[in-house]
Design an enzyme around this catalytic site. Structure first.
Site, mmCIF file in Angstrom:
data_model
loop_
_atom_site.group_PDB
_atom_site.id
_atom_site.type_symbol
_atom_site.label_atom_id
_atom_site.label_comp_id
_atom_site.label_asym_id
_atom_site.label_seq_id
_atom_site.Cartn_x
_atom_site.Cartn_y
_atom_site.Cartn_z
ATOM 1 N N ASP A 148 -17.110 20.520 -25.428
ATOM 2 C CA ASP A 148 -15.779 20.742 -24.848
ATOM 3 C C ASP A 148 -15.420 22.222 -24.907
ATOM 4 O OD1 ASP A 148 -14.953 18.363 -23.898
ATOM 5 O OD2 ASP A 148 -13.562 17.896 -25.538
ATOM 6 N N ILE A 159 -27.800 5.550 -4.803
ATOM 7 C CA ILE A 159 -28.237 6.821 -4.181
ATOM 8 C C ILE A 159 -29.577 7.297 -4.745
ATOM 9 C CG2 ILE A 159 -25.949 7.618 -3.442
ATOM 10 C CD1 ILE A 159 -25.968 9.468 -5.974
ATOM 11 N N GLN A 210 -19.244 11.567 -3.547
ATOM 12 C CA GLN A 210 -18.562 11.524 -4.851
ATOM 13 C C GLN A 210 -19.420 10.824 -5.909
ATOM 14 O OE1 GLN A 210 -15.477 13.093 -4.652
ATOM 15 N NE2 GLN A 210 -16.111 13.318 -2.518
ATOM 16 N N SER A 259 -15.536 21.593 -12.731
ATOM 17 C CA SER A 259 -15.169 22.814 -13.467
ATOM 18 C C SER A 259 -16.119 23.055 -14.640
ATOM 19 C CB SER A 259 -13.745 22.701 -13.985
ATOM 20 O OG SER A 259 -13.620 21.561 -14.810
ATOM 21 N N VAL A 312 -8.191 11.423 -20.511
ATOM 22 C CA VAL A 312 -7.067 11.325 -21.453
ATOM 23 C C VAL A 312 -5.790 10.751 -20.844
ATOM 24 C CG1 VAL A 312 -7.783 13.069 -23.123
ATOM 25 C CG2 VAL A 312 -6.400 13.772 -21.175
ATOM 26 N N TYR A 343 -24.376 17.061 -18.080
ATOM 27 C CA TYR A 343 -23.508 16.777 -16.922
ATOM 28 C C TYR A 343 -23.243 18.059 -16.132
ATOM 29 C CZ TYR A 343 -19.218 15.847 -14.282
ATOM 30 O OH TYR A 343 -18.283 15.748 -13.276
HETATM 31 P P1 NAD Z 1 -15.925 7.282 -10.949
HETATM 32 O O1 NAD Z 1 -16.876 6.926 -12.015
HETATM 33 O O2 NAD Z 1 -14.621 6.550 -10.900
HETATM 34 O O3 NAD Z 1 -16.591 7.211 -9.514
HETATM 35 C C1 NAD Z 1 -17.952 7.455 -9.300
HETATM 36 C C2 NAD Z 1 -18.471 6.344 -8.406
HETATM 37 O O4 NAD Z 1 -19.848 6.619 -8.092
HETATM 38 C C3 NAD Z 1 -18.426 4.973 -9.061
HETATM 39 O O5 NAD Z 1 -17.826 4.042 -8.189
HETATM 40 C C4 NAD Z 1 -19.898 4.619 -9.307
HETATM 41 O O6 NAD Z 1 -20.167 3.225 -9.267
HETATM 42 C C5 NAD Z 1 -20.578 5.409 -8.197
HETATM 43 N N1 NAD Z 1 -21.972 5.755 -8.514
HETATM 44 C C6 NAD Z 1 -22.451 6.372 -9.619
HETATM 45 N N2 NAD Z 1 -23.789 6.481 -9.570
HETATM 46 C C7 NAD Z 1 -24.165 5.922 -8.378
HETATM 47 C C8 NAD Z 1 -25.412 5.697 -7.756
HETATM 48 N N3 NAD Z 1 -26.563 6.042 -8.341
HETATM 49 N N4 NAD Z 1 -25.430 5.112 -6.533
HETATM 50 C C9 NAD Z 1 -24.287 4.735 -5.925
HETATM 51 N N5 NAD Z 1 -23.069 4.893 -6.492
HETATM 52 C C10 NAD Z 1 -23.012 5.475 -7.708
HETATM 53 O O7 NAD Z 1 -15.653 8.867 -11.113
HETATM 54 P P2 NAD Z 1 -14.583 9.819 -10.402
HETATM 55 O O8 NAD Z 1 -13.698 10.343 -11.472
HETATM 56 O O9 NAD Z 1 -13.996 9.163 -9.221
HETATM 57 O O10 NAD Z 1 -15.534 11.013 -9.959
HETATM 58 C C11 NAD Z 1 -15.996 11.176 -8.639
HETATM 59 C C12 NAD Z 1 -16.793 12.466 -8.560
HETATM 60 O O11 NAD Z 1 -15.984 13.573 -8.947
HETATM 61 C C13 NAD Z 1 -18.013 12.504 -9.474
HETATM 62 O O12 NAD Z 1 -19.049 13.178 -8.809
HETATM 63 C C14 NAD Z 1 -17.534 13.321 -10.657
HETATM 64 O O13 NAD Z 1 -18.592 13.967 -11.320
HETATM 65 C C15 NAD Z 1 -16.619 14.307 -9.972
HETATM 66 N N6 NAD Z 1 -15.597 14.897 -10.838
HETATM 67 C C16 NAD Z 1 -14.578 14.131 -11.304
HETATM 68 C C17 NAD Z 1 -13.604 14.716 -12.111
HETATM 69 C C18 NAD Z 1 -12.442 13.921 -12.640
HETATM 70 O O14 NAD Z 1 -11.596 14.510 -13.319
HETATM 71 N N7 NAD Z 1 -12.342 12.629 -12.382
HETATM 72 C C19 NAD Z 1 -13.676 16.085 -12.436
HETATM 73 C C20 NAD Z 1 -14.749 16.826 -11.945
HETATM 74 C C21 NAD Z 1 -15.687 16.242 -11.116
#
Ligand code: NAD
Length: 331
Positions: free
Chosen positions: A288, A70, A89, A134, A201, A157
């Site tokens: 944290d 992206i 995402q 959050s 975790v 972040y």
């Molecule tokens: P993840 O790391 O499993 O998934 C993120 C995906 O984005 C990965 O497959 C990665 O390869 C892809 N990605 C990253 N940078 C990229 C780029 N430059 N171009 C194309 N693809 C790219 O993480 P997740 O836990 O599934 O999180 C998804 C989204 O939710 C993220 O934006 C994250 O910040 C947000 N989020 C997650 C949580 C959580 O608890 N998991 C909490 C708050 C926010």
């Protein structure tokens, strides 16, 4: 499966683009959409995601995969062609990792999102739903967390997420692109990776317990979080796609609305896995916060979000999935 969004209907022939679709949350979104008979395209650079997350549906006739970044605007333009709904995402997660590499986070999470917003605008995308976090609440200690009362940011972040929310608002105001920011609170569920220094975790502890290792709790374990089952996150994304334009240009808490203490989660997992292992306590981590739980009334009111899965239901399903998918590998 599908509780809370089974009744949703999208116009026939709709096309969804899931950025980050090879990741934990993205792959769950793809699976749900394909199960509903929708057409799904994934854009992912596999930087933190895995091709194997796509295994369950990679041969579905309604599915296609673009390996791309992206950060590359041309890639974003191509990926959003003839797309109705973008579920954005793609980002790098983890507060501690962002403290180690702030420049990369800015480029990847902020510039990457701006590229996606602009490409979506150029290609006339109907709805742009994106993952916030959050962590945007920063050091504000008020509980529960309510949209509009955010404190000082504590990590690069969190700053990337707050910045993309501002871009989300601007794209709605300036260009009429319907954007919806979803502030996820500690998501858990199938396919969340247990490996690596920055693992979340729940999967990490499950894996360590399955290997009879003693998991480390950073701090005293009396931190609390609003742990949210991934099914609730799917519900929120799909409902945001169908939300009215009057609800666009905003960010919404997406959570269970409850509060779980880390130490209690630890013992819930140990009991479910029948392990009598004491945890190891380590130093608290920089960036944290002590407690976090969400007021989810805004999402309920404007998106029709229910958060139909309780923490208890979700953790039961998640544990069962990890046992089924990890036991032999780690035995
Ligand atoms: P993840 O790391 O499993 O998934 C993120 C995906 O984005 C990965 O497959 C990665 O390869 C892809 N990605 C990253 N940078 C990229 C780029 N430059 N171009 C194309 N693809 C790219 O993480 P997740 O836990 O599934 O999180 C998804 C989204 O939710 C993220 O934006 C994250 O910040 C947000 N989020 C997650 C949580 C959580 O608890 N998991 C909490 C708050 C926010």
């Amino acid at each position: 499966m599908m509780k809370g969004y089974e009744q949703l209907n999208f116009p026939k022939g709709s096309v969804f683009l899931v950025t980050g679709g090879a990741g934990f949350i993205g792959s769950n979104l793809c699976e749900a959409l394909l199960h509903m008979g929708q057409t799904v395209r994934v854009l992912d650079d596999l930087s933190t995601g895995f091709l194997q997350n796509l295994n369950a549906f990679k041969d579905d006739i309604n599915f296609s995969f673009i390996e791309g970044d992206i950060k590359d605007y041309e890639v974003c333009l191509g990926a959003t062609e003839r797309v109705d709904y973008v579920l954005h995402q793609a980002a790098w997660g983890s507060v501690p990792r962002s403290i180690e590499m702030p420049r990369f986070y800015e480029q990847n999470n902020v510039m990457g999102t701006l590229n996606m917003l602009e490409a979506a605008r150029q290609n006339g995308v109907k709805k742009f739903v994106y993952a916030s976090s959050s962590s945007v609440y920063g050091d504000d200690a008020t509980l529960p967390k309510v949209e509009g009362r955010e404190g000082n940011i504590l990590s690069p972040y969190a700053l990337t997420k707050r910045t993309i929310e501002e871009y989300g608002k601007l794209y709605y105001k300036l260009y009429g692109l319907d954007t919806y920011g979803l502030r996820y609170f500690n998501v858990f569920g199938r396919r969340q990776p247990p490996e690596g220094a920055y693992a979340a975790v729940i999967p990490k502890w499950i894996k360590q317990l399955l290997k009879d290792e003693s998991p480390t709790i950073h701090g005293d374990g009396k931190q609390s979080r609003d742990f949210t089952y991934v099914e609730n996150v799917i519900e929120a994304n799909l409902k945001a796609c169908l939300a009215p334009s009057s609800a666009a240009g905003q960010a919404y808490n997406i959570a269970s609305g409850g509060r779980e203490y880390l130490i209690d989660i630890y013992w819930t997992l140990a009991k479910a896995l029948k392990k009598e292992i004491q945890p190891t306590f380590g130093p608290a981590r920089a960036g944290d916060i002590k407690h976090s739980n969400a007021d989810i009334s805004k999402a309920k009111q404007y998106l029709g979000y229910e958060g139909a899965w309780s923490f208890e239901e979700g953790i039961r399903e998640a544990i069962a999935w990890y046992i089924a998918n990890h036991t032999e590998k780690h035995a």
